[in-house]
Write a protein that holds these residues in place. Structure first.
Motif, PDB file in Angstrom:
ATOM      1  N   ALA A  95       0.827  -1.206   0.000  1.00  0.00           N
ATOM      2  CA  ALA A  95       0.000   0.000   0.000  1.00  0.00           C
ATOM      3  C   ALA A  95       0.864   1.260   0.000  1.00  0.00           C
ATOM      4  CB  ALA A  95      -0.930  -0.010   1.214  1.00  0.00           C
ATOM      5  N   SER A  96       1.943   1.254   0.780  1.00  0.00           N
ATOM      6  CA  SER A  96       2.824   2.422   0.819  1.00  0.00           C
ATOM      7  C   SER A  96       3.513   2.636  -0.521  1.00  0.00           C
ATOM      8  CB  SER A  96       3.869   2.250   1.928  1.00  0.00           C
ATOM      9  OG  SER A  96       3.251   2.153   3.198  1.00  0.00           O
ATOM     10  N   ALA A  97       3.897   1.544  -1.183  1.00  0.00           N
ATOM     11  CA  ALA A  97       4.543   1.672  -2.489  1.00  0.00           C
ATOM     12  C   ALA A  97       3.582   2.247  -3.526  1.00  0.00           C
ATOM     13  CB  ALA A  97       5.068   0.312  -2.950  1.00  0.00           C
ATOM     14  N   LEU A  98       2.341   1.776  -3.522  1.00  0.00           N
ATOM     15  CA  LEU A  98       1.353   2.308  -4.461  1.00  0.00           C
ATOM     16  C   LEU A  98       1.074   3.782  -4.186  1.00  0.00           C
ATOM     17  CD1 LEU A  98      -1.162  -0.680  -4.624  1.00  0.00           C
ATOM     18  CD2 LEU A  98       0.553  -0.025  -6.320  1.00  0.00           C
ATOM     19  N   LEU A  99       0.966   4.133  -2.908  1.00  0.00           N
ATOM     20  CA  LEU A  99       0.749   5.537  -2.558  1.00  0.00           C
ATOM     21  C   LEU A  99       1.931   6.393  -2.988  1.00  0.00           C
ATOM     22  CD1 LEU A  99      -0.917   7.738  -1.144  1.00  0.00           C
ATOM     23  CD2 LEU A  99       0.204   7.086   1.004  1.00  0.00           C
ATOM     24  N   PHE A 100       3.137   5.870  -2.840  1.00  0.00           N
ATOM     25  CA  PHE A 100       4.321   6.625  -3.243  1.00  0.00           C
ATOM     26  C   PHE A 100       4.330   6.862  -4.751  1.00  0.00           C
ATOM     27  CE2 PHE A 100       8.700   6.803  -4.784  1.00  0.00           C
ATOM     28  CZ  PHE A 100       9.194   7.854  -4.028  1.00  0.00           C
ATOM     29  N   VAL A 101       3.947   5.845  -5.520  1.00  0.00           N
ATOM     30  CA  VAL A 101       3.906   6.006  -6.976  1.00  0.00           C
ATOM     31  C   VAL A 101       2.902   7.084  -7.362  1.00  0.00           C
ATOM     32  CG1 VAL A 101       3.298   4.860  -9.137  1.00  0.00           C
ATOM     33  CG2 VAL A 101       4.705   3.668  -7.451  1.00  0.00           C
ATOM     34  N   VAL A 102       1.728   7.048  -6.737  1.00  0.00           N
ATOM     35  CA  VAL A 102       0.708   8.055  -7.037  1.00  0.00           C
ATOM     36  C   VAL A 102       1.187   9.444  -6.619  1.00  0.00           C
ATOM     37  CG1 VAL A 102      -1.629   8.821  -6.488  1.00  0.00           C
ATOM     38  CG2 VAL A 102      -1.177   6.398  -6.889  1.00  0.00           C
ATOM     39  N   ALA A 103       1.767   9.540  -5.418  1.00  0.00           N
ATOM     40  CA  ALA A 103       2.233  10.837  -4.929  1.00  0.00           C
ATOM     41  C   ALA A 103       3.358  11.384  -5.802  1.00  0.00           C
ATOM     42  CB  ALA A 103       2.704  10.704  -3.479  1.00  0.00           C
ATOM     43  N   PHE A 104       4.255  10.513  -6.234  1.00  0.00           N
ATOM     44  CA  PHE A 104       5.360  10.962  -7.084  1.00  0.00           C
ATOM     45  C   PHE A 104       4.844  11.443  -8.438  1.00  0.00           C
ATOM     46  CE2 PHE A 104       8.781  10.154 -10.172  1.00  0.00           C
ATOM     47  CZ  PHE A 104       9.785  10.924  -9.613  1.00  0.00           C
ATOM     48  N   SER A 105       3.854  10.745  -8.972  1.00  0.00           N
ATOM     49  CA  SER A 105       3.281  11.162 -10.256  1.00  0.00           C
ATOM     50  C   SER A 105       2.590  12.517 -10.130  1.00  0.00           C
ATOM     51  CB  SER A 105       2.293  10.103 -10.749  1.00  0.00           C
ATOM     52  OG  SER A 105       2.927   8.846 -10.900  1.00  0.00           O
ATOM     53  N   VAL A 106       1.842  12.693  -9.051  1.00  0.00           N
ATOM     54  CA  VAL A 106       1.176  13.980  -8.829  1.00  0.00           C
ATOM     55  C   VAL A 106       2.197  15.091  -8.643  1.00  0.00           C
ATOM     56  CG1 VAL A 106      -0.330  15.250  -7.252  1.00  0.00           C
ATOM     57  CG2 VAL A 106      -0.901  12.907  -7.900  1.00  0.00           C
ATOM     58  N   LEU A 107       3.279  14.784  -7.939  1.00  0.00           N
ATOM     59  CA  LEU A 107       4.318  15.794  -7.717  1.00  0.00           C
ATOM     60  C   LEU A 107       4.959  16.219  -9.032  1.00  0.00           C
ATOM     61  CD1 LEU A 107       6.135  17.449  -5.844  1.00  0.00           C
ATOM     62  CD2 LEU A 107       7.609  15.438  -5.629  1.00  0.00           C
ATOM     63  N   ARG A 108       5.231  15.276  -9.898  1.00  0.00           N
ATOM     64  CA  ARG A 108       5.840  15.616 -11.187  1.00  0.00           C
ATOM     65  C   ARG A 108       4.920  16.496 -12.025  1.00  0.00           C
ATOM     66  NH1 ARG A 108       8.695  11.149 -14.679  1.00  0.00           N
ATOM     67  NH2 ARG A 108       9.092  13.106 -15.787  1.00  0.00           N
ATOM     68  N   ALA A 142      14.554  26.289  -1.190  1.00  0.00           N
ATOM     69  CA  ALA A 142      14.716  25.518  -2.418  1.00  0.00           C
ATOM     70  C   ALA A 142      14.025  24.165  -2.336  1.00  0.00           C
ATOM     71  CB  ALA A 142      16.205  25.327  -2.712  1.00  0.00           C
ATOM     72  N   GLY A 143      13.985  23.573  -1.146  1.00  0.00           N
ATOM     73  CA  GLY A 143      13.390  22.246  -1.011  1.00  0.00           C
ATOM     74  C   GLY A 143      11.933  22.235  -0.628  1.00  0.00           C
ATOM     75  N   MET A 144      11.317  23.408  -0.460  1.00  0.00           N
ATOM     76  CA  MET A 144       9.922  23.451  -0.040  1.00  0.00           C
ATOM     77  C   MET A 144       8.975  22.735  -0.996  1.00  0.00           C
ATOM     78  SD  MET A 144       8.340  24.397   2.612  1.00  0.00           S
ATOM     79  CE  MET A 144       9.533  25.529   3.326  1.00  0.00           C
ATOM     80  N   PRO A 145       9.159  22.811  -2.324  1.00  0.00           N
ATOM     81  CA  PRO A 145       8.263  22.051  -3.208  1.00  0.00           C
ATOM     82  C   PRO A 145       8.336  20.549  -3.007  1.00  0.00           C
ATOM     83  CG  PRO A 145       9.418  23.755  -4.430  1.00  0.00           C
ATOM     84  CD  PRO A 145      10.054  23.690  -3.084  1.00  0.00           C
ATOM     85  N   PHE A 146       9.381  20.065  -2.345  1.00  0.00           N
ATOM     86  CA  PHE A 146       9.503  18.637  -2.074  1.00  0.00           C
ATOM     87  C   PHE A 146       9.175  18.308  -0.616  1.00  0.00           C
ATOM     88  CE2 PHE A 146      12.489  19.861  -5.399  1.00  0.00           C
ATOM     89  CZ  PHE A 146      12.098  19.026  -6.431  1.00  0.00           C
ATOM     90  N   ILE A 147       9.428  19.252   0.289  1.00  0.00           N
ATOM     91  CA  ILE A 147       9.150  19.014   1.705  1.00  0.00           C
ATOM     92  C   ILE A 147       7.651  18.918   1.957  1.00  0.00           C
ATOM     93  CG2 ILE A 147       9.353  20.001   4.014  1.00  0.00           C
ATOM     94  CD1 ILE A 147      12.001  21.226   3.152  1.00  0.00           C
ATOM     95  N   VAL A 148       6.887  19.827   1.377  1.00  0.00           N
ATOM     96  CA  VAL A 148       5.435  19.822   1.594  1.00  0.00           C
ATOM     97  C   VAL A 148       4.786  18.542   1.066  1.00  0.00           C
ATOM     98  CG1 VAL A 148       3.281  21.008   1.016  1.00  0.00           C
ATOM     99  CG2 VAL A 148       5.294  22.334   1.677  1.00  0.00           C
ATOM    100  N   PRO A 149       5.077  18.102  -0.168  1.00  0.00           N
ATOM    101  CA  PRO A 149       4.500  16.824  -0.610  1.00  0.00           C
ATOM    102  C   PRO A 149       4.945  15.638   0.239  1.00  0.00           C
ATOM    103  CG  PRO A 149       5.269  18.077  -2.495  1.00  0.00           C
ATOM    104  CD  PRO A 149       5.774  18.785  -1.278  1.00  0.00           C
ATOM    105  N   MET A 150       6.172  15.675   0.754  1.00  0.00           N
ATOM    106  CA  MET A 150       6.635  14.574   1.600  1.00  0.00           C
ATOM    107  C   MET A 150       5.829  14.504   2.893  1.00  0.00           C
ATOM    108  SD  MET A 150      10.475  13.868   3.058  1.00  0.00           S
ATOM    109  CE  MET A 150      11.130  14.056   1.397  1.00  0.00           C
ATOM    110  N   LEU A 151       5.565  15.658   3.494  1.00  0.00           N
ATOM    111  CA  LEU A 151       4.741  15.678   4.701  1.00  0.00           C
ATOM    112  C   LEU A 151       3.318  15.211   4.400  1.00  0.00           C
ATOM    113  CD1 LEU A 151       5.898  19.049   6.328  1.00  0.00           C
ATOM    114  CD2 LEU A 151       6.517  16.726   7.012  1.00  0.00           C
TER     115      LEU A 151
END
Length: 246
Positions: A95-108, A142-151
């Motif tokens: 489940a975590s892997a699937l969520l990560f794939v979806v989150a990474f796609s949305v982030l891109r 510089a890392g805020m666009p990545f920190i917020v999605p990670m949280l």
């Protein structure tokens, strides 16, 4: 006098690159390389943090479960304990892997939309001289666009992990409530992460004087043992408590 560039004149990649360049110019790379092995592998402070966190969690759990803090149902064999742990673990990982794939796609897809408001905020409220003189501020901006999605990913994964643990326990006929709402799942996910964190910190901090494959295998065995004898009992007792009639 050179006019200051506005946020609209910079693309997201140029904006992030500029602040990363400020951070790199303020912090020598040699210092980072020299400190990293000592901090991650041999720092005694990591063990202290892990130990304090474990003691705090144990004290909180002992208020209700007393000496049965890490006790499963009496008579549970090693094989059954391993089977139940694996039943919960693979569901969490999948489940975590699937969520990560979806989150990474949305982030891109949304990185440009996330970075543009951040550029405007930095251009209007964070002076360039402060960002240039402070490596921490520059790196955070510089890392805020990545920190917020990670949280956001971590917050979304809490109820997901809770649901998967409940399904894994129910698959082995262990006590579990029929109705398992969002807040209960979030609480169970938080319990899972909280009890996993001390072992993750301590085991990752252990220096093993052997080849990397052997060291990684030893760390994996320690994590599995921790999950079987520490995390799994806390998960099972939490779910059983929710299933008990009130």
């Amino acid at each position: 006098m050179i006019p200051r560039l506005s946020s609209q004149a910079l693309s997201p990649s140029e904006y992030i690159a500029r602040h990363l360049q400020d951070f790199a110019s303020s912090t020598p790379a040699s210092a980072i390389v020299d400190q990293h092995p000592q901090w991650f592998v041999w720092n005694e402070g990591v063990f202290a943090v892990a130990g304090i966190l474990f003691v705090v969690l144990a004290c909180i759990g002992a208020r209700r479960d007393k000496w049965a803090l890490f006790t499963l149902t009496p008579g549970v064999s090693f094989g059954r304990r391993l089977y139940v742990w694996w039943s919960c673990a693979w569901r969490q990982w999948l489940a975590s892997a699937l969520l990560f794939v979806v989150a990474f796609s949305v982030l891109r897809l949304s990185l440009g939309m996330i970075a543009t408001p951040l550029m405007a905020f930095a251009a209007n409220r964070v002076p360039h001289d402060i960002a240039q003189s402070s490596p921490a501020v520059s790196l955070a901006i510089a890392g805020m666009p990545f920190i917020v999605p990670m949280l956001a990913y971590l917050l979304l994964s809490l109820p997901l992990v809770g649901y998967m643990v409940r399904r894994g326990l129910a698959a082995h006929a262990m006590p579990a409530p029929r109705r398992f709402g969002f807040w209960r799942a979030t609480l169970l996910g938080l319990i899972t992460y909280a009890w996993t964190l001390p072992a993750s910190l301590a085991i990752a901090n252990v220096g093993v004087s052997s080849a990397h494959p052997v060291a990684n295998a030893l760390r994996a065995i320690l994590l599995v043992a921790w999950g079987m004898y520490i995390v799994l009992p806390r998960q099972a007792r939490s779910v059983a408590r929710l299933a008990a009639p009130r």
